[in-house]
Scaffold this active site. Sequence first.
Site, mmCIF file in Angstrom:
data_model
loop_
_atom_site.group_PDB
_atom_site.id
_atom_site.type_symbol
_atom_site.label_atom_id
_atom_site.label_comp_id
_atom_site.label_asym_id
_atom_site.label_seq_id
_atom_site.Cartn_x
_atom_site.Cartn_y
_atom_site.Cartn_z
ATOM 1 N N GLY A 33 0.844 -1.175 -0.033
ATOM 2 C CA GLY A 33 0.023 0.121 -0.034
ATOM 3 C C GLY A 33 0.751 1.190 -0.043
ATOM 4 C CG LEU A 58 -1.905 -7.523 -4.161
ATOM 5 C CD1 LEU A 58 -1.498 -8.268 -5.620
ATOM 6 C CD2 LEU A 58 -0.817 -6.594 -3.879
ATOM 7 C CE LYS A 78 -5.965 4.502 1.996
ATOM 8 N NZ LYS A 78 -4.932 5.331 1.867
ATOM 9 C CB SER A 94 -5.749 7.077 12.738
ATOM 10 O OG SER A 94 -6.301 8.130 12.419
ATOM 11 C CE1 TYR A 151 -8.789 3.279 8.939
ATOM 12 C CE2 TYR A 151 -9.124 5.862 9.417
ATOM 13 C CZ TYR A 151 -8.279 4.814 9.340
ATOM 14 O OH TYR A 151 -6.847 4.808 9.210
ATOM 15 C CE LYS A 185 -6.091 2.155 11.398
ATOM 16 N NZ LYS A 185 -5.348 1.033 11.000
HETATM 17 P P1 NAD Z 1 -3.503 1.422 1.676
HETATM 18 O O1 NAD Z 1 -4.742 1.046 1.597
HETATM 19 O O2 NAD Z 1 -2.571 2.149 0.474
HETATM 20 O O3 NAD Z 1 -2.518 0.159 2.390
HETATM 21 C C1 NAD Z 1 -3.275 -0.698 3.020
HETATM 22 C C2 NAD Z 1 -2.788 -2.081 2.502
HETATM 23 O O4 NAD Z 1 -3.321 -3.349 3.180
HETATM 24 C C3 NAD Z 1 -3.148 -2.351 1.039
HETATM 25 O O5 NAD Z 1 -1.979 -2.588 0.313
HETATM 26 C C4 NAD Z 1 -4.356 -3.561 0.991
HETATM 27 O O6 NAD Z 1 -4.255 -4.292 0.022
HETATM 28 C C5 NAD Z 1 -3.685 -4.467 2.150
HETATM 29 N N1 NAD Z 1 -4.958 -5.039 2.987
HETATM 30 C C6 NAD Z 1 -5.955 -4.554 3.320
HETATM 31 N N2 NAD Z 1 -6.592 -5.497 4.122
HETATM 32 C C7 NAD Z 1 -5.895 -6.620 4.088
HETATM 33 C C8 NAD Z 1 -5.968 -7.821 4.555
HETATM 34 N N3 NAD Z 1 -7.037 -8.304 5.257
HETATM 35 N N4 NAD Z 1 -4.953 -8.772 4.497
HETATM 36 C C9 NAD Z 1 -3.734 -8.361 3.782
HETATM 37 N N5 NAD Z 1 -3.487 -7.188 3.274
HETATM 38 C C10 NAD Z 1 -4.521 -6.343 3.400
HETATM 39 O O7 NAD Z 1 -3.322 2.348 3.022
HETATM 40 P P2 NAD Z 1 -2.268 3.337 3.496
HETATM 41 O O8 NAD Z 1 -2.850 4.922 3.389
HETATM 42 O O9 NAD Z 1 -1.002 2.940 3.281
HETATM 43 O O10 NAD Z 1 -2.483 2.915 5.325
HETATM 44 C C11 NAD Z 1 -1.905 2.013 5.813
HETATM 45 C C12 NAD Z 1 -2.182 1.824 7.322
HETATM 46 O O11 NAD Z 1 -2.089 3.008 7.871
HETATM 47 C C13 NAD Z 1 -3.836 1.346 7.176
HETATM 48 O O12 NAD Z 1 -3.934 0.669 8.512
HETATM 49 C C14 NAD Z 1 -4.204 2.869 7.657
HETATM 50 O O13 NAD Z 1 -5.657 2.476 8.500
HETATM 51 C C15 NAD Z 1 -3.399 3.585 8.280
HETATM 52 N N6 NAD Z 1 -3.668 5.034 8.450
HETATM 53 C C16 NAD Z 1 -3.541 5.596 7.146
HETATM 54 C C17 NAD Z 1 -3.756 7.005 7.108
HETATM 55 C C18 NAD Z 1 -3.887 7.746 5.836
HETATM 56 O O14 NAD Z 1 -4.236 8.985 5.768
HETATM 57 N N7 NAD Z 1 -3.370 7.073 4.700
HETATM 58 C C19 NAD Z 1 -3.975 7.758 8.206
HETATM 59 C C20 NAD Z 1 -3.808 7.107 9.631
HETATM 60 C C21 NAD Z 1 -3.638 5.493 9.497
#
Ligand code: NAD
Length: 339
Positions: A11, A34, A85, A125, A150, A154
């Site tokens: 991700g 993915l 997310k 988060s 969501y 967390k």
């Molecule tokens: P993203 O969606 O790009 O990455 C998440 C990855 O997890 C993806 O590659 C997805 O394919 C994979 N995934 C989802 N469910 C899965 C499962 N059950 N098994 C295996 N893989 C799985 O999101 P991101 O922005 O890179 O966020 C990464 C983490 O950070 C997440 O937990 C998100 O909640 C947290 N977060 C993100 C933000 C933001 O604004 N981007 C802010 C705070 C927290």
Amino acid sequence: MANILVTGGAGYIGSHTCLEILNAGHSVIVLDNLSNSSEEALLRVQELTAKSLTFVEGDIRDASALDQVFAAHQIDAVIHFAGLKAVGESQQIPLTYFDNNIAGSISLVQAMERAEVFHLVFSSSATVYGESNPSPYQENMPLGMPTNNYGYTKLIVEQMLEKLSLADERWSIALLRYFNPIGAHKSGRIGEDPQGIPNNLMPFITQVAVGRREKLSIFGQDYATQDGTCERDYIHVVDLAKAHLLALDHRLKSKGCRAWNIGTGQPISVLQMKNTFEKVNDRKIPFEFVERRFGDLASFYADSTRAQTELGWIAKYSLEDMLVDSWNWQKQNPEGYKK
Ligand code: NAD
Ligand code: UDP
């Protein structure tokens, strides 16, 4: 040199973190289903670092897939990004969010326990501070109730991990409370590639700039902020990725569960984001004001003193860097990883 399992490593934040971990000389094993990413991101991470990583396509809710990963690699620590997310979607299909984010985290931690791996960095988060804490948020504030499902996942996972570490002193857990990650690696080879219509501000702006969307809708202009639009604390994804390495080092040397805010401490409004993007990238962003979005807080930002003093982490990149790098990624990859 350690072997790090990175769930959700394909991700947006995961791919940038894999790059930093590889550059620091560690080995990386990615487990990702993915569902919101492309393997292409991992190919590019390997191209950028000239190092290889192991990719396993699988789900964190699949206990046997996890057991196989732990059996095949001597994992020293886990960085857990995997999860869903999209805030709006979490209101429509809460069970899917509870299953992926809460049950998925339980499944992961159970597999870690079976494999006797007790070092974990969890993607939390700023949403866990809820609605009533004043900014800047500090880690020792009482947590609140997030405004959406969501955020609720967390909060639950944070509390669960904290209780786990209290019950079993072998655990060493970092809760990284991200503020608003944006930006991309300087090369423009990896970046944020949301599926469908972006929920977040930054990818929406870059998709308008590249011609994929007609105009930006700004949600609300009557908030009690400097210019009436919401304020957030934007943080460069590379600064955020580096925080994971520091948290990992810290956790490999200590026990218990500890939270750190990862933000710059600067509240930036939606209009400031749009205007600064236009200035540094010389692109016009057509926009209109629309109704407020459900659940949005007017303003929040971090006090990241704890991360500075305990982890030695500091945000290096400016807002201008973030906006230039986001645009560099989008213009080189107008359709994201689809090319
Ligand atoms: P993203 O969606 O790009 O990455 C998440 C990855 O997890 C993806 O590659 C997805 O394919 C994979 N995934 C989802 N469910 C899965 C499962 N059950 N098994 C295996 N893989 C799985 O999101 P991101 O922005 O890179 O966020 C990464 C983490 O950070 C997440 O937990 C998100 O909640 C947290 N977060 C993100 C933000 C933001 O604004 N981007 C802010 C705070 C927290
Ligand atoms: N925002 C906006 N238009 C959009 C997307 C977001 O005006 O198309 C605003 C949103 O109301 C919030 C800010 O931009 O005030 C950041 O939103 P994002 O979803 O990126 O982060 P979050 O609100 O989850 O912190």
